[in-house]
Design a protein around this motif. Structure first.
Motif, PDB file in Angstrom:
ATOM      1  N   GLU A 123      14.315   4.693   4.707  1.00  0.00           N
ATOM      2  CA  GLU A 123      12.860   4.610   4.899  1.00  0.00           C
ATOM      3  C   GLU A 123      12.145   5.198   3.681  1.00  0.00           C
ATOM      4  O   GLU A 123      11.177   4.622   3.177  1.00  0.00           O
ATOM      5  CB  GLU A 123      12.432   5.409   6.146  1.00  0.00           C
ATOM      6  CG  GLU A 123      12.831   4.822   7.462  1.00  0.00           C
ATOM      7  CD  GLU A 123      12.581   5.786   8.626  1.00  0.00           C
ATOM      8  OE1 GLU A 123      11.897   6.824   8.432  1.00  0.00           O
ATOM      9  OE2 GLU A 123      13.063   5.498   9.732  1.00  0.00           O
ATOM     10  N   ARG A 124      12.625   6.345   3.220  1.00  0.00           N
ATOM     11  CA  ARG A 124      12.023   7.005   2.065  1.00  0.00           C
ATOM     12  C   ARG A 124      12.152   6.133   0.812  1.00  0.00           C
ATOM     13  O   ARG A 124      11.225   6.038   0.015  1.00  0.00           O
ATOM     14  CB  ARG A 124      12.690   8.356   1.830  1.00  0.00           C
ATOM     15  CG  ARG A 124      11.955   9.234   0.846  1.00  0.00           C
ATOM     16  CD  ARG A 124      12.616  10.579   0.691  1.00  0.00           C
ATOM     17  NE  ARG A 124      12.625  11.333   1.922  1.00  0.00           N
ATOM     18  CZ  ARG A 124      13.292  12.468   2.102  1.00  0.00           C
ATOM     19  NH1 ARG A 124      14.019  12.970   1.118  1.00  0.00           N
ATOM     20  NH2 ARG A 124      13.248  13.106   3.250  1.00  0.00           N
TER      21      ARG A 124
ATOM     22  N   GLU B  17      12.284   2.884   0.678  1.00  0.00           N
ATOM     23  CA  GLU B  17      11.306   1.795   0.780  1.00  0.00           C
ATOM     24  C   GLU B  17       9.903   2.285   0.440  1.00  0.00           C
ATOM     25  O   GLU B  17       9.164   1.628  -0.299  1.00  0.00           O
ATOM     26  CB  GLU B  17      11.350   1.210   2.199  1.00  0.00           C
ATOM     27  CG  GLU B  17      10.528  -0.047   2.354  1.00  0.00           C
ATOM     28  CD  GLU B  17      10.642  -0.632   3.753  1.00  0.00           C
ATOM     29  OE1 GLU B  17       9.638  -1.180   4.232  1.00  0.00           O
ATOM     30  OE2 GLU B  17      11.736  -0.535   4.364  1.00  0.00           O
ATOM     31  N   GLN B  18       9.538   3.447   0.948  1.00  0.00           N
ATOM     32  CA  GLN B  18       8.209   4.005   0.652  1.00  0.00           C
ATOM     33  C   GLN B  18       8.045   4.297  -0.834  1.00  0.00           C
ATOM     34  O   GLN B  18       7.003   3.994  -1.424  1.00  0.00           O
ATOM     35  CB  GLN B  18       7.983   5.292   1.461  1.00  0.00           C
ATOM     36  CG  GLN B  18       7.851   5.067   2.939  1.00  0.00           C
ATOM     37  CD  GLN B  18       7.942   6.364   3.738  1.00  0.00           C
ATOM     38  OE1 GLN B  18       8.272   7.419   3.200  1.00  0.00           O
ATOM     39  NE2 GLN B  18       7.650   6.280   5.029  1.00  0.00           N
ATOM     40  N   LEU B  19       9.073   4.879  -1.450  1.00  0.00           N
ATOM     41  CA  LEU B  19       9.001   5.188  -2.877  1.00  0.00           C
ATOM     42  C   LEU B  19       8.895   3.915  -3.710  1.00  0.00           C
ATOM     43  O   LEU B  19       8.129   3.854  -4.671  1.00  0.00           O
ATOM     44  CB  LEU B  19      10.237   5.986  -3.314  1.00  0.00           C
ATOM     45  CG  LEU B  19      10.273   7.454  -2.924  1.00  0.00           C
ATOM     46  CD1 LEU B  19      11.661   8.038  -3.169  1.00  0.00           C
ATOM     47  CD2 LEU B  19       9.225   8.239  -3.706  1.00  0.00           C
ATOM     48  N   SER B  20       9.663   2.899  -3.357  1.00  0.00           N
ATOM     49  CA  SER B  20       9.615   1.624  -4.090  1.00  0.00           C
ATOM     50  C   SER B  20       8.225   1.014  -4.011  1.00  0.00           C
ATOM     51  O   SER B  20       7.678   0.557  -5.021  1.00  0.00           O
ATOM     52  CB  SER B  20      10.635   0.639  -3.526  1.00  0.00           C
ATOM     53  OG  SER B  20      11.932   1.119  -3.726  1.00  0.00           O
ATOM     54  N   ARG B  21       7.639   1.014  -2.797  1.00  0.00           N
ATOM     55  CA  ARG B  21       6.287   0.463  -2.636  1.00  0.00           C
ATOM     56  C   ARG B  21       5.268   1.277  -3.432  1.00  0.00           C
ATOM     57  O   ARG B  21       4.364   0.731  -4.057  1.00  0.00           O
ATOM     58  CB  ARG B  21       5.905   0.424  -1.157  1.00  0.00           C
ATOM     59  CG  ARG B  21       6.511  -0.742  -0.407  1.00  0.00           C
ATOM     60  CD  ARG B  21       5.782  -1.029   0.889  1.00  0.00           C
ATOM     61  NE  ARG B  21       5.617   0.155   1.713  1.00  0.00           N
ATOM     62  CZ  ARG B  21       6.356   0.457   2.781  1.00  0.00           C
ATOM     63  NH1 ARG B  21       7.322  -0.354   3.145  1.00  0.00           N
ATOM     64  NH2 ARG B  21       6.133   1.554   3.474  1.00  0.00           N
ATOM     65  N   SER B  22       5.437   2.593  -3.420  1.00  0.00           N
ATOM     66  CA  SER B  22       4.515   3.471  -4.146  1.00  0.00           C
ATOM     67  C   SER B  22       4.561   3.201  -5.639  1.00  0.00           C
ATOM     68  O   SER B  22       3.522   3.130  -6.309  1.00  0.00           O
ATOM     69  CB  SER B  22       4.867   4.935  -3.864  1.00  0.00           C
ATOM     70  OG  SER B  22       4.077   5.786  -4.651  1.00  0.00           O
TER      71      SER B  22
END
Length: 196
Positions: free
Chosen positions: A134-135, A137-142
């Motif tokens: 999950e982290r 995915e969030q970092l990639s989107r950020s």
């Protein structure tokens, strides 16, 4: 804050399960064996010890000299786990839910893996992997959203964070595989921090 407090109670019980200790030794071993407590103050430790004592998990005696210690100038308090404390420790270890997947808690639970059943180890490892995915995915989107606005160093810092999480996911994959197939030889799987 309560979650970190629960992790501290678990860690203290696990140390005392190995034998009685002075408060100073408890703090020292929390740092040495479970590094997430490096900045732990006595102002946090002693309330935890009092809470465990109030719950019947540990007892304290004064003036006892432990093997291998120098006799102190004044009597020291020695903490020892009770039978109820051992039961509570086993319960806390086996009841490793989502809180055990978080950064500080995971390190403590992982350090105590020899005390738990394989199914519990697998549950914690898989939960940690899910949390990190999950982290990731969030970092990639950020990074995708903000890369045009960041300077080169800020962008590299975010990429480093992404690579660190990926490295831990790879490490967890190896551990999960070893736990899921216990008959095979366990590969040496260093934690990402050990590589530096």
């Amino acid at each position: 804050m309560r979650r970190r407090g629960d992790v501290l109670l678990l860690a203290v019980l696990a140390l005392l399960a190995d034998g009685p200790l002075h408060g100073y030794e408890v703090r020292k071993r929390l740092d040495q064996r479970l590094g997430v407590f490096r900045a732990l103050s006595y102002g946090s430790l002693y309330p935890a010890l009092r809470a465990l004592q109030a719950g019947g998990c540990i007892t304290e005696t004064t003036g006892q000299r432990l093997p291998g210690t120098v006799s102190p100038r004044r009597a020291r308090v020695v903490y020892e786990i009770t039978a109820h404390g051992k039961d509570r420790l086993a319960e806390m270890l086996e009841d490793s839910g989502p809180e055990a997947w978080e950064d500080d808690a995971f390190g403590v639970h992982f350090a105590l893996f020899t005390r738990v059943a394989p199914r519990t180890r697998l549950r914690v490892l898989e939960g940690r992997r899910a949390r990190l995915l999950e982290r990731l995915e969030q970092l990639s989107r950020s990074i995708e959203r903000t890369q045009a606005q960041l300077d080169a160093y800020a962008l590299e810092a975010q990429r480093h964070g992404l690579e660190t999480v990926r490295s831990e996911v790879d490490w967890l994959e190896r551990l999960i595989s070893a736990e899921a197939h216990p008959g095979t030889a366990r590969p040496h799987a260093p934690h990402p921090e050990e590589k530096h």
